[in-house]
Design a protein around this motif. Structure first.
Motif, short mmCIF file in Angstrom:
data_model
loop_
_atom_site.label_atom_id
_atom_site.label_comp_id
_atom_site.label_asym_id
_atom_site.label_seq_id
_atom_site.Cartn_x
_atom_site.Cartn_y
_atom_site.Cartn_z
N LEU A 196 0.83 -1.21 0.00
CA LEU A 196 0.00 0.00 0.00
C LEU A 196 0.86 1.26 0.00
O LEU A 196 0.56 2.25 -0.69
CB LEU A 196 -0.94 -0.01 1.21
CG LEU A 196 -2.01 -1.10 1.22
CD1 LEU A 196 -2.86 -1.00 2.47
CD2 LEU A 196 -2.90 -1.00 -0.03
N VAL A 197 1.93 1.24 0.77
CA VAL A 197 2.84 2.38 0.80
C VAL A 197 3.54 2.54 -0.55
O VAL A 197 3.67 3.65 -1.08
CB VAL A 197 3.89 2.22 1.92
CG1 VAL A 197 4.90 3.37 1.88
CG2 VAL A 197 3.21 2.16 3.28
N ALA A 198 4.01 1.42 -1.11
CA ALA A 198 4.70 1.47 -2.40
C ALA A 198 3.78 2.02 -3.48
O ALA A 198 4.19 2.84 -4.31
CB ALA A 198 5.20 0.08 -2.78
N GLU A 199 2.53 1.58 -3.47
CA GLU A 199 1.58 2.07 -4.47
C GLU A 199 1.32 3.55 -4.30
O GLU A 199 1.31 4.31 -5.27
CB GLU A 199 0.27 1.30 -4.38
CG GLU A 199 -0.77 1.78 -5.39
CD GLU A 199 -2.02 0.92 -5.41
OE1 GLU A 199 -2.89 1.19 -6.27
OE2 GLU A 199 -2.13 -0.01 -4.59
N ARG A 200 1.13 4.00 -3.06
CA ARG A 200 0.86 5.42 -2.82
C ARG A 200 2.05 6.28 -3.24
O ARG A 200 1.87 7.31 -3.91
CB ARG A 200 0.56 5.65 -1.33
CG ARG A 200 0.41 7.14 -0.97
CD ARG A 200 0.06 7.32 0.49
NE ARG A 200 1.03 6.73 1.39
CZ ARG A 200 2.21 7.33 1.71
NH1 ARG A 200 2.53 8.50 1.17
NH2 ARG A 200 3.03 6.74 2.55
N LEU A 201 3.25 5.86 -2.88
CA LEU A 201 4.44 6.63 -3.24
C LEU A 201 4.62 6.68 -4.76
O LEU A 201 5.04 7.70 -5.31
CB LEU A 201 5.68 6.03 -2.58
CG LEU A 201 5.76 6.18 -1.05
CD1 LEU A 201 6.98 5.43 -0.52
CD2 LEU A 201 5.83 7.65 -0.66
N SER A 202 4.31 5.58 -5.43
CA SER A 202 4.43 5.55 -6.89
C SER A 202 3.46 6.52 -7.54
O SER A 202 3.81 7.26 -8.45
CB SER A 202 4.16 4.13 -7.42
OG SER A 202 5.35 3.46 -7.70
N ARG A 203 2.22 6.49 -7.06
CA ARG A 203 1.22 7.40 -7.63
C ARG A 203 1.59 8.86 -7.38
O ARG A 203 1.44 9.71 -8.25
CB ARG A 203 -0.16 7.08 -7.04
CG ARG A 203 -0.79 5.79 -7.60
CD ARG A 203 -2.13 5.52 -6.93
NE ARG A 203 -2.84 4.41 -7.54
CZ ARG A 203 -3.68 4.53 -8.58
NH1 ARG A 203 -3.89 5.72 -9.12
NH2 ARG A 203 -4.29 3.47 -9.07
N GLU A 204 2.07 9.15 -6.17
CA GLU A 204 2.49 10.52 -5.85
C GLU A 204 3.66 10.94 -6.72
O GLU A 204 3.73 12.09 -7.19
CB GLU A 204 2.85 10.62 -4.37
CG GLU A 204 1.65 10.51 -3.43
CD GLU A 204 2.06 10.49 -1.97
OE1 GLU A 204 3.29 10.44 -1.69
OE2 GLU A 204 1.16 10.53 -1.11
N HIS A 205 4.59 10.02 -6.93
CA HIS A 205 5.75 10.31 -7.77
C HIS A 205 5.34 10.66 -9.20
O HIS A 205 5.82 11.63 -9.78
CB HIS A 205 6.67 9.09 -7.78
CG HIS A 205 7.74 9.12 -8.83
ND1 HIS A 205 8.76 10.04 -8.85
CD2 HIS A 205 7.92 8.34 -9.95
CE1 HIS A 205 9.53 9.83 -9.90
NE2 HIS A 205 9.04 8.81 -10.58
N ILE A 206 4.42 9.89 -9.76
CA ILE A 206 3.96 10.15 -11.12
C ILE A 206 3.21 11.48 -11.19
O ILE A 206 3.36 12.25 -12.14
CB ILE A 206 3.07 9.00 -11.62
CG1 ILE A 206 3.86 7.70 -11.66
CG2 ILE A 206 2.51 9.32 -13.00
CD1 ILE A 206 5.08 7.73 -12.54
N LEU A 207 2.41 11.78 -10.16
CA LEU A 207 1.71 13.06 -10.13
C LEU A 207 2.69 14.22 -10.09
O LEU A 207 2.52 15.21 -10.81
CB LEU A 207 0.78 13.10 -8.91
CG LEU A 207 0.05 14.44 -8.68
CD1 LEU A 207 -0.85 14.77 -9.86
CD2 LEU A 207 -0.76 14.39 -7.38
N HIS A 208 3.72 14.12 -9.27
CA HIS A 208 4.72 15.18 -9.19
C HIS A 208 5.42 15.36 -10.54
O HIS A 208 5.63 16.49 -11.00
CB HIS A 208 5.76 14.86 -8.12
CG HIS A 208 5.22 14.85 -6.73
ND1 HIS A 208 5.87 14.25 -5.67
CD2 HIS A 208 4.07 15.36 -6.21
CE1 HIS A 208 5.15 14.39 -4.58
NE2 HIS A 208 4.06 15.05 -4.87
#
Length: 252
Positions: A196-208
């Motif tokens: 769950l953390v990995a998925e959230r960080l990935s999505r945030e990274h792509i948004l940034h």
């Protein structure tokens, strides 16, 4: 009878495609610059046929579009299309990182740090080619670890246009260093087995990444958007393997 597996070698068309895409990505051919098939063939030391096929593929992938009159030119970038691509990537990268955390913690721990090191070295080198290659390598590493081969298969066609967009911005801007901090945090979550953390960080990274990239791109007018859109839609009607003549395709 056992046969030794053969290592696939890139075809001549693939080599020409990659050479032209690299030149465009690194800003050696600018937006709306016309590409002359005969000149490219002479410069690359190949016949016109592989150049023609490579140009068709680049047009299909939205990197080139029809020039006014005849021929092909480097397509203007469409910020809206880039935003759409990153929206798709957000979902795919999130799923990939979560899958990697669930299925491949040990491989992530043993092989992942090398990708981070290469990325940070690429930032120091300020080489556009190395920066983009390192970024792609890290994300495709996560795709492989996800255990779902369809993620890489679906993502790969989009990376051609993304490489073009990343290259144009990197030609003008200082390479960002925080991208690799974000990559390292994603990797750490994968290694820790926290999907769950990995998925959230990935999505945030792509948004940034999307926000930063689109904010530095110039808006396209309606004419540019129609021109670029026609290039992307060529995939529905053009077959890169066809034997159409240069004249039929409108190349210079």
């Amino acid at each position: 009878m056992s046969l030794r597996s053969l290592s696939p070698q890139p075809t001549l068309v693939e080599q020409v495609y990659e050479a032209l895409l690299s030149e465009i990505t690194e800003g050696k051919f600018g937006p709306e610059e016309r590409l002359i098939q005969e000149e490219l063939a002479e410069a690359l030391g190949v016949s016109r046929q592989p150049v023609q096929q490579a140009l068709l593929l680049l047009r299909t992938h939205g990197v080139l579009c029809d020039a006014p009159g005849r021929g092909l030119m480097v397509a203007p970038l469409d910020p809206g299309h880039v935003r759409d691509l990153y929206e798709i990537r957000s979902a795919l990268d999130g799923v990939a990182s979560a899958g990697a955390a669930e299925r491949a913690r040990e491989t992530a721990a043993s092989d992942g740090p090398a990708f981070i090191e290469r990325g940070r070295a690429a930032v120091k080198s300020k080489s556009i080619a190395r920066l983009i290659a390192a970024d792609m390598d890290f994300h495709f590493f996560l795709y492989r670890l996800s255990g779902n081969p369809l993620i890489a298969e679906v993502s790969e066609p989009h990376w051609t246009y993304l490489r073009r967009a990343m290259g144009e911005v990197l030609v003008q801007e200082t390479p960002p260093t925080d991208i690799w901090d974000e990559h390292e945090a994603i990797l750490a979550a994968v290694i820790a087995g926290q999907p769950l953390v990995a998925e959230r960080l990935s999505r945030e990274h792509i948004l940034h990444a999307s926000t930063a990239l689109v904010s530095q791109m110039r808006p396209v007018d309606s004419t540019d958007r129609r021109t670029a859109s026609r290039g992307r839609r060529a995939a529905r009607t053009d077959s890169p393997g066809s034997d159409a003549t240069v004249g039929e395709r409108g190349f210079s």
